[in-house]
Motif scaffolding. Structure first.
Motif, short mmCIF file in Angstrom:
data_model
loop_
_atom_site.label_atom_id
_atom_site.label_comp_id
_atom_site.label_asym_id
_atom_site.label_seq_id
_atom_site.Cartn_x
_atom_site.Cartn_y
_atom_site.Cartn_z
N LYS A 3 -0.31 11.56 -3.49
CA LYS A 3 -0.53 11.55 -4.86
C LYS A 3 -1.61 12.69 -4.96
O LYS A 3 -2.63 12.54 -4.25
CB LYS A 3 -0.74 10.37 -5.74
N ASN A 4 -1.56 13.55 -5.85
CA ASN A 4 -2.73 14.62 -6.09
C ASN A 4 -3.72 14.08 -7.08
O ASN A 4 -3.34 12.94 -7.60
CB ASN A 4 -2.17 16.11 -6.31
N GLU A 5 -4.67 14.90 -7.39
CA GLU A 5 -5.77 14.44 -8.33
C GLU A 5 -5.29 14.01 -9.68
O GLU A 5 -5.90 13.12 -10.20
CB GLU A 5 -6.86 15.64 -8.42
N THR A 6 -4.14 14.61 -9.96
CA THR A 6 -3.53 14.38 -11.43
C THR A 6 -2.82 13.17 -11.15
O THR A 6 -1.83 12.89 -12.45
CB THR A 6 -2.94 15.58 -11.98
N GLY A 7 -2.61 12.81 -10.08
CA GLY A 7 -1.62 11.40 -10.07
C GLY A 7 -0.20 11.73 -9.85
O GLY A 7 0.73 10.88 -9.86
N GLN A 42 2.98 15.34 1.75
CA GLN A 42 2.28 16.26 2.80
C GLN A 42 3.09 16.63 3.51
O GLN A 42 3.68 15.68 4.29
CB GLN A 42 1.21 15.35 3.29
N VAL A 43 3.16 17.71 4.20
CA VAL A 43 4.36 18.33 5.21
C VAL A 43 3.74 18.78 6.40
O VAL A 43 2.99 19.53 6.44
CB VAL A 43 5.23 19.22 4.43
N PHE A 44 4.40 17.85 7.49
CA PHE A 44 4.03 18.41 8.66
C PHE A 44 5.11 19.15 9.57
O PHE A 44 6.48 18.66 9.27
CB PHE A 44 3.56 17.00 9.75
N VAL A 45 4.95 19.80 10.41
CA VAL A 45 5.93 20.68 10.66
C VAL A 45 5.73 20.88 12.51
O VAL A 45 4.61 20.88 12.90
CB VAL A 45 6.55 21.85 10.17
N GLY A 46 6.88 20.70 13.36
CA GLY A 46 6.61 21.09 14.73
C GLY A 46 6.14 19.91 15.86
O GLY A 46 5.61 20.14 16.62
N ASP A 53 0.69 -1.29 -0.07
CA ASP A 53 0.10 0.00 0.01
C ASP A 53 0.84 1.27 0.00
O ASP A 53 0.32 2.34 0.49
CB ASP A 53 -0.90 0.00 1.21
N GLU A 54 2.22 1.33 -0.65
CA GLU A 54 2.76 2.43 -0.55
C GLU A 54 2.72 3.23 -1.62
O GLU A 54 2.56 2.99 -2.93
CB GLU A 54 4.22 1.75 -0.78
N VAL A 55 2.65 4.62 -1.51
CA VAL A 55 2.55 5.46 -2.55
C VAL A 55 3.53 5.15 -3.64
O VAL A 55 3.43 5.03 -4.78
CB VAL A 55 2.51 6.99 -2.29
N GLU A 56 5.03 5.34 -2.94
CA GLU A 56 6.26 4.93 -3.74
C GLU A 56 7.29 4.67 -2.95
O GLU A 56 6.94 4.95 -1.70
CB GLU A 56 6.59 5.92 -4.72
N PRO A 91 4.77 19.64 -4.35
CA PRO A 91 5.53 18.95 -5.52
C PRO A 91 6.75 18.36 -5.29
O PRO A 91 7.51 18.97 -4.76
CB PRO A 91 5.52 19.81 -6.69
N LYS A 92 7.13 17.07 -5.87
CA LYS A 92 8.28 16.44 -5.26
C LYS A 92 9.52 17.12 -5.58
O LYS A 92 10.53 17.04 -5.01
CB LYS A 92 8.27 14.93 -5.87
N GLN A 93 9.69 17.83 -6.58
CA GLN A 93 10.84 18.51 -6.93
C GLN A 93 11.27 19.58 -6.11
O GLN A 93 12.14 20.23 -6.09
CB GLN A 93 10.84 19.12 -8.39
N HIS A 94 10.42 20.02 -5.32
CA HIS A 94 10.52 21.10 -4.29
C HIS A 94 10.93 20.58 -3.10
O HIS A 94 10.98 21.34 -2.11
CB HIS A 94 9.08 21.96 -4.32
N LEU A 95 11.11 19.30 -3.05
CA LEU A 95 11.31 18.88 -1.46
C LEU A 95 12.47 19.43 -0.80
O LEU A 95 12.26 20.15 0.46
CB LEU A 95 11.67 17.24 -1.44
N LEU A 96 13.57 19.76 -1.33
CA LEU A 96 14.64 20.12 -0.64
C LEU A 96 14.55 21.63 -0.63
O LEU A 96 15.20 22.15 0.36
CB LEU A 96 16.27 19.79 -1.46
#
Lengths: 158, 553
Positions: free
Chosen positions: B192-196, B201-205, B137-140, B223-228
């Motif tokens: 994953k968002n609506e378009t796949g 989802q980022v939690f903080v604190g 059941d992993e997203v990836e 979006p994943k390219q913005h992780l860093l």
């Protein structure tokens, strides 16, 4: 005498004199002016170098750095790493091209990270530390991140 | 798993040389103890009650048989021949000599291991689900993202002197959260968002310690390219604005709480806006390069061995228990993930000898492609075992004492080293774990209780994660005497919850009987398959308090 390192070398000359907040001078030429002096008279042409304390409000004073040639961060404690972010912000966001100097209680082992964060000169506490700092400059020849020296992270250079 | 190239290796080698020089200068009196302190901490070296303690990084809990054998060798050569698996998926040596640490690090670097940032006020080892990459059941697979975070955070020049430690965890499962992401400074949930498209989802604190708090959502979809870029923006805001005047108020959770999420987020977005489209935005090439290190092993095409396992279970009910408790469904038909229980009365939870871990390394090569994982619950996992070989593996595990079918039960205690080893502890924790394990040694009884987390910490620093145990036990000091405070209803998973304190604390010898009373109330109150936490949630603490503090005591 300060034990100054700049661009990978010891520097004997030190053009700047420290001054405390309470001393009044007619001109700041030759002095590291307190941030308060800059804030109370941002157009004072004689202020070309400032000394920043931890309590100074970065968002405030960083509005007035256009004419400065030197910004010196006075480390109250070496474990206080705020100036690392301030220096990077000065380089990357404010486009500051002058000298950014570490002063006070930083330690030689931090010099490598400080350079990568945008610092360019180091007023060490004693000659011994200055020599150690010089010896440690090339500890690492590779790094993962983009920084003030290398604008691309390793993954864009690999 | 990720394999170093020349850059990664050079960096780790240079780090060893750097630490050797720092240690030499400290021993020669050229580096003051207070200045050596953060430098050694950033190399995982604490000075503890009896000796220094060295925490070795196991990035997101993943290691190879070769690496584990090297750890065994190091523990034998430089320590007392045993190691401790931690709740953040690392490995600790409890008795190395300071002078030997540079040599230990050199030994580790030879097998692509290090102790970088396993301690100190910097970004620590990124953790994730111990079953990452083999779950249905992993997203990836979260491991490439963990590795990208590892590289970004390793020797980051700007974030080595933060107000306090900083922990990041990633979860990819859509139904469970074994990484406890809501209790990290930053928690990342792959979604994953609506378009796949994949994102976070980022939690903080979030965090435990003196002020336990569940992290709040700051981004519903990054979006994943913005992780860093996003992590860098959060760290910048924290580095500048986090409190440095009081170490108990220095974690990012206090800053987020003080500013409120809206103001905190505004600061982050201001930073992020400046860097999000810059050089540290991830490239497709880099994600592909790192992901390639985590491709599936050469699985065989198999059917599930349902009938074989059923007959083996029938012949050996003990094997059946183990199968139910200690194995995990696998995304690939015919395979299973196996948890080796490192919990046994008489042994500190998470401890293993050099001989035992060498035996585990051998088993991993024989049954699971030579890879192992360390779990947040301080157990070891073989993630890719053929179902047809489970019975044989179980028999071998029994011989080395790692086949106790107690994973997930009350006896699968999470426990810090406590007052026996740790200089910070107020009270011992290992003897408490043992007294509970001995009291509840009837397996049928444990299975009837169902999954139940019992977590023990020897002090408020909460290394044993007592706040998020269904039953939590905290060691406290009362006028020089050790007492234990009990809390109920904590949850580390998707229903993230901090346990509530039951009442006045107990003496060590009272703890097993108190736990028994709590369990009794649960058994009397539960309806059908209600879990312990559900009962606590439904009935509140009162019935438990009444029983535990009844006057007839």
């Amino acid at each position: 005498m300060q034990h100054l390192i700049k661009e990978g070398q010891s520097l004997q000359d030190n053009n700047w004199t420290l001054i405390d907040n309470d001393t009044e001078v007619n001109s700041y030429t030759g002095y590291l002016a307190p941030v308060d002096a800059l804030l109370s008279n941002p157009t004072d042409e004689s202020i070309t170098a400032i000394i920043v304390k931890d309590a100074d409000d970065f968002n405030q004073w960083s509005q007035h750095i256009q004419k400065l040639s030197l910004i010196a961060f006075d480390f109250n404690a070496f474990a206080n790493g705020r100036a690392f972010t301030f220096a990077r912000t000065l380089r990357e966001d404010a486009g500051f091209k002058g000298d950014i100097r570490a002063l006070g209680n930083f330690i030689p082992d931090q010099v490598n990270y400080l350079i990568r964060s945008g610092f360019t000169s180091f007023a060490c506490r004693n000659e011994n530390e200055a020599q150690t700092a010089l010896a440690l400059l090339n500890t690492f020849s590779v790094s993962y991140q983009a920084d003030a020296v290398e604008s691309r992270p390793l993954f864009r250079r690999r | 798993m990720y394999v170093y190239d020349s850059y990664d290796q050079q960096l780790v080698d240079q780090r060893v040389a750097q630490f050797r020089d720092q240690t030499d200068r400290f021993l020669a009196g050229q580096l003051a103890p207070e200045e050596f302190l953060p430098l050694r901490l950033q190399n995982g070296l604490y000075v503890q009650r009896h000796a220094p303690m060295l925490r070795i990084a196991v990035p997101y809990g993943l290691l190879s048989a070769k690496q584990l054998r090297r750890v065994a060798r190091v523990s034998r050569q430089f320590d007392k021949g045993y190691v401790h698996f931690t709740t953040r998926q690392n490995i600790q040596l409890n008795w190395p000599a300071l002078e030997d640490v540079p040599d230990i690090l050199k030994e580790l670097a030879e097998v692509q291991m290090h102790a970088i940032q396993t301690s100190g006020n910097c970004i620590r080892n990124t953790t994730t689900d111990q079953f990452a990459g083999v779950l249905e059941d992993e997203v990836e697979d979260p491991r490439p993202w963990c590795e990208l975070i590892r590289q970004w955070s390793t020797l980051h020049p700007e974030f080595a002197f933060l107000p306090r430690k900083f922990k990041i965890a990633v979860n990819a499962s859509t139904s469970t959260d074994r990484a406890a992401i809501r209790f990290h400074d930053i928690g990342l949930q792959l979604v994953k968002n609506e378009t796949g498209e994949t994102g976070f989802q980022v939690f903080v604190g979030g965090g435990l310690g003196r002020t336990p708090l569940a992290g709040q959502e700051i981004e519903a979809f990054l979006p994943k390219q913005h992780l860093l870029t996003y992590l860098e923006a959060i760290l910048r805001v924290y580095n500048v604005n986090g409190r440095r005047d009081n170490k108990y108020k220095a974690r990012i959770k206090i800053l987020v709480k003080a500013l409120g999420m809206d103001s905190f987020k505004a600061l982050v977005l201001k930073q992020w806006d400046r860097i999000k489209d810059g050089a540290i935005q991830l490239t497709e090439d880099e994600v592909t390069r790192v992901s390639a290190h985590f491709s599936d092993p050469s699985y065989e095409t198999l059917e599930d061995a349902t009938e074989l396992l059923a007959s083996q279970r029938f012949e050996q009910p003990e094997f059946g228990h183990w199968l139910r408790q200690n194995t995990q469904a696998h995304k690939k038909q015919g395979y299973a993930a196996v948890t080796l229980s490192l919990k046994k009365p008489g042994y500190a939870p998470g401890d293993a000898t050099a001989e035992q871990i060498e035996a585990i390394a051998d088993l991993s090569e024989h049954y699971s492609y030579g890879e192992l994982r360390v779990s947040h619950q301080q157990n070891v996992i073989l993630s890719d075992v053929k179902q047809t070989e489970l019975f044989e593996l179980w028999q071998k595990l029994k011989l080395i004492g790692f086949a106790d079918a107690t994973v997930g039960t009350l006896n699968d205690v999470i426990c810090c080293p406590g007052g026996d080893y740790c200089a910070l502890a107020n009270a011992k924790s290992i003897p408490i774990a043992e007294s509970i394990q001995r009291k509840f040694d009837n397996l049928d009884y444990l299975y009837d209780l169902g999954d139940l987390d019992l977590n023990i910490s020897g002090c408020m620093n909460a290394c044993g994660h007592h706040h998020i145990g269904n039953i939590g036990i905290l060691g406290v000091d009362k006028k020089g005497e050790e007492f234990y405070q009990v809390s109920l209803g904590g949850d580390s998973g998707v229903n993230a919850n901090i346990g509530k304190i039951l009442g006045p604390s107990f003496k060590a010898e009272e703890v097993p009987a108190v736990i028994q009373k709590i369990i009794d109330v649960y058994l009397e109150s539960r309806e059908q398959d209600e879990s312990f936490s559900q009962v606590v949630h439904r009935k509140g603490l009162d019935p438990f308090k009444e029983r535990v503090y009844a006057a007839s005591n």
